[in-house]
Every structure is written in C-alpha cells, then in structure tokens.
Design an enzyme around this catalytic site. Structure first.
Site: not given
Ligand code: EPU
Length: 430
Positions: A22-23, A94, A118, A123-124, A315, A337, A407
């Site tokens: 996915k990523n 995002r 989120c 998560r800036p 993850d 993280i 997702r």
C-alpha cells in the site's frame, strides 16, 4: 458498517501470497501526475486507500484504467484539468498530500487541503512545506488549504537537511525535485523500501536520482519525464502481520513472495521471541523469498522500540504487541514515531492482556491466555492486531469498525481462512 467475528484457538497452517505494498502504491500513483505519458503499475493491491487515490487523481484529470483481475493500473495525466485536492477526499486519507509535490512540479501550482485529525498522532506537514519552500515554492495556508505556487523562475534545486525522517515528506520533495532546475540534495532522507521503490520508478521514467536506499538522495532535475511500467514491491507490513498470525497461533505458515531483507529487524525480534524462520527462494521471482514461520514452543518476551527504517517499523508495533501479550515473561514496547499509536492497548486489555502504559512506552506482562471479547478498531494496524489477538484467544472476538482494515489489507479474512482461521465479516446490525 461491518464487523469481523473470530473464533480463537486454531493453529494456522498453510500459505499466504503477499500483495503489493500500500505505502509504495500510493506515492507511485501520485507520480503519474509528473508526465503526460502512461504509467502502468503492476501488483496493485485491492484496497480502499488505493481506490481513494484513484478518485483523487481522476478529479485532477488523470485517466485511470484498472484491470482488477491482472492487478494492474494504468494512469495517464495527458492534461491536468484541476490542481485542487479537496478536503472531502484528503480528510479521508492523509497520503493524498503526495499530490502536492508532483502538481507543483508539473503545473507550477497546487492547492491541497490539510488532512485534519488523525487517530495515531498530530502528524504535521511542516517538513513537506519547508522543503518545498527551499525548492522555491511560495506556500501559504489559506482556509485549511496548502496553497502553493512556483515563482517565475520555476522550482530550483536546493540542499535540504530534513529535521526529522519523514517517509511521505521525502517522497513529496523527491517528486518535486525531479523536474526542478539543477541539483537537489536531501539529507536525512527516509530510507524505507517504499521510498526506494518510488525512486526506482521515477528513474525508469527518466529522472536522475542517486543515493537510493541511503539517507542522502541526490536528484539532478530533468526537463520532463516519460511513462514506464513498474511492479510494486511486496507489502512488508502485510508479510510481518501474517508472520505474527503464524507465531501467535503456534502455526506453520509459508509467506509467498516477500523481500526478506526489508524486514530484517522484525525477523530478528520474531526469532528472539522463539519463532523459527526459514527463507527459501520464491518460485515466482528470484528477487523474492518464500518465508516459513513457525512457533513450536513458548513465546518469549522481547523488548522492542519503533524506529525509522531499518529499525523496527511502527506499522508492526501493534501486531508485535498482540504477540507479546502471550509471552513468557514481559516485554517493554516503546513507540517513538507517533505520539498516539497505542489505542489498541485498552482493547487488548479488554481481552485480558496485562499492559501498563507510561507515556509512549508500554510494559506488556505475558498472560496465560487471552479471552475473546467485543473490541473496537481505531486505525488500520490497531485493527489487525485485534484480529491477531482474537485468533489466539479463547472464545469469540468481535472487532467493530473493521472498515479501517480494508484500507491496508487485501482480502484479510480470505487469506487467514485459507490457513484454517475461523472468522467471518458480518454487518454490524446482524
Ligand atoms: N512529521 C512531522 N512533520 C512532517 C512530517 C512528519 O513532524 O512534516 C512527523 C510525524 O508526525 C511523525 C514522524 O514525523 O511523528 C514520521 O512521520 P512520516 O512523515 O514518516 O509518516 P508518513 O509519511 O505520514 C508513512 C506511512 C505510515 C507509516 C509512516 C512511518 C504512507 C502512506 N504512510 O506515513 O503508514 O506509519 O510513514 O513509517 O506511506 C500505515 O500504513 O498504517 C501508516 C500509518
């Protein structure tokens, strides 16, 4: 809405083919905006996040041709008709922010909604924005949107020292820099395999990126990019998730088509926890491995801290924690993280796990058994950790709000059921 109902206690045995990542898929799809030629992606996972990115790209004017049976996606941005990424799409995913760099590079302007809240952290996007400003973009925040435009001189290469490691930030800036004038050096770049996959694809499209896989990327800007065909790398997070499924159920699963080295740190921890891990060459592709994972004895407690690649991936933190709830002894698990990525803890505790939280560290004391319960998925990886716990628990576990899992996990019940899992997806009302 749907929920997943799992009957625990079955030792899983069988094989699972790993889907495309996915990523990696999401930034690769955004890269189609950089050229008017077709970008053909293979090994595209059938996920709701991929469908969202398709919808976003389509409204920018990209022609999206999908062959679900062959798992291919052909994207052609002959003309970009709209440079606005609207709130109603971006707020649901995002990763839509990944169109900012390509739109800016190709069209000289972009207006991308800020994603908003989120579940896992604030998560800036300051590093994305500051780095693009270094390339010469003028960026303002107006009405909840990042409004970016390129001055008359166009984007120009720059030396960028990223203040922290950001995966999508590195990808966004890399996609902008490929069409900038001159050379860009990104220091402290993310080294995740998904970033490298994007860089390899961009090079196949005509970009000049070196230092791939290291924390210093050197990008020599080119006038234009062309199309290419690219096979998306296997999903290392999916592979690790099913490796935990095998370990937590004392099973015996062969994971087909994995890039073994991409999970180096994870295998190390899983092996210390007592798993037997054997990698063999894949029958399909010499670059991939088939990995057999077994857990013959007791699960041992292993401390773990998440870190950027090649450290232990955030993850996989929730899935590894699910495994540790049943360990002999205890495990200290620290999330470094994201500041709020422990939402699965109270849910695991509803299943009789013994976990104490102090800020972003947890002390997981192993229990003899987990007990099936009603639990709530809060994000993608949290939801799969609850399924893993449910597979090992005594009795029935019901995981609510399962849309999170679609997702990032393709056909999750089907893949687990073919290894013997007893689980089904049912409407929430049922
Ligand atoms: N950060 C900033 N400023 C920025 C960018 C990031 O402070 O401008 C911070 C974040 O708040 C976070 C840290 O830097 O604390 C790292 O975030 P990063 O930017 O690397 O995350 P991301 O690129 O938004 C991707 C994955 C995530 C994965 C992280 C970390 C995609 C689409 N998403 O997010 O995947 O957790 O990298 O590896 O690639 C998931 O798949 O479940 C998932 C959340």
């Amino acid at each position: 809405m749907e929920k997943i109902v799992v009957e625990g206690g079955v030792s899983l045995k069988g094989e699972i083919f790993i889907s495309g990542a996915k990523n990696a898929a999401l930034p690769l799809m955004a890269a189609s905006l950089l050229t008017d030629q077709p970008l053909c992606l293979h090994h595209v996972p059938a996920l709701s996040d991929v469908s969202r990115m398709e919808a976003l790209l389509a409204q920018h004017g990209v022609d999206v041709q999908k062959n679900a049976a062959e798992k291919t996606l052909t994207l052609q941005a002959s003309i970009i008709t709209n440079t606005v990424a609207p709130y109603d799409i971006v707020s649901k995913m995002r990763a839509c922010i990944l169109v900012l760099g390509p739109l800016l590079a190709r069209c000289g302007e972009a207006k991308v909604s800020l994603p908003g809240g989120c579940a896992i952290g604030i998560r800036p996007l300051n590093v994305h924005i500051e780095s693009l400003r270094s390339l010469g973009a003028e960026i303002d925040i107006e009405g909840g949107y990042i409004c970016a435009k390129v001055s008359s001189q166009g984007l120009r290469g720059a030396h960028i020292a990223m203040p922290l490691v950001t995966v999508n930030g590195t990808e966004n800036v890399m996609m902008a820099a490929v069409l900038a004038k001159g050379s860009t050096i990104i220091k402290n770049a993310a080294k995740e395999p998904e970033v490298s996959d994007l860089a390899h694809c961009l090079n196949a499209m005509g970009a000049k990126i070196s230092g791939i896989g290291t924390d210093t990327l050197v990008i020599d800007g080119v006038e234009q990019l062309g199309g290419t065909t690219h096979a998306i790398i296997p999903d290392r997070i999916e592979a690790a998730t099913y490796a935990v499924a095998s370990a937590i159920t004392h099973g015996d699963i062969v994971l087909r088509d994995v890039v073994f080295d991409d999970l180096f740190t994870f295998w190390n921890h899983l092996s210390k926890a007592g798993a037997l891990i054997e990698a063999m060459p894949s029958a399909h592709n010499p670059a991939f491995s088939d990995v057999r994972v077994r857990m013959p004895g007791e699960i041992q407690g292993v401390d773990m801290m998440t870190e950027p690649y090649p450290g232990f991936p955030t993850d996989i933190q929730a899935q590894f924690m699910a495994l540790m709830t049943l360990c002999n002894g205890a495990a200290m698990i620290t999330e470094t993280i994201f500041e709020n990525r422990l939402m699965h803890v109270p849910e695991l505790c509803r299943m009789c796990a013994d976990i104490t939280v102090h800020k972003t560290s947890t002390l997981v004391r192993g229990v003899k058994e987990l007990v099936g319960s009603h639990v709530m998925a809060t994000d993608l990886r949290a939801s799969v950790s609850l399924i893993l716990a449910g597979l090992a628990a005594k009795g029935t576990t019901t995981v609510q709000r399962i849309y999170h899992i679609d997702r990032g996990y393709e056909r999750v019940e089907e893949k687990l059921r073919q290894c013997g899992a007893v689980m089904e997806r049912v409407p929430t009302e049922a």
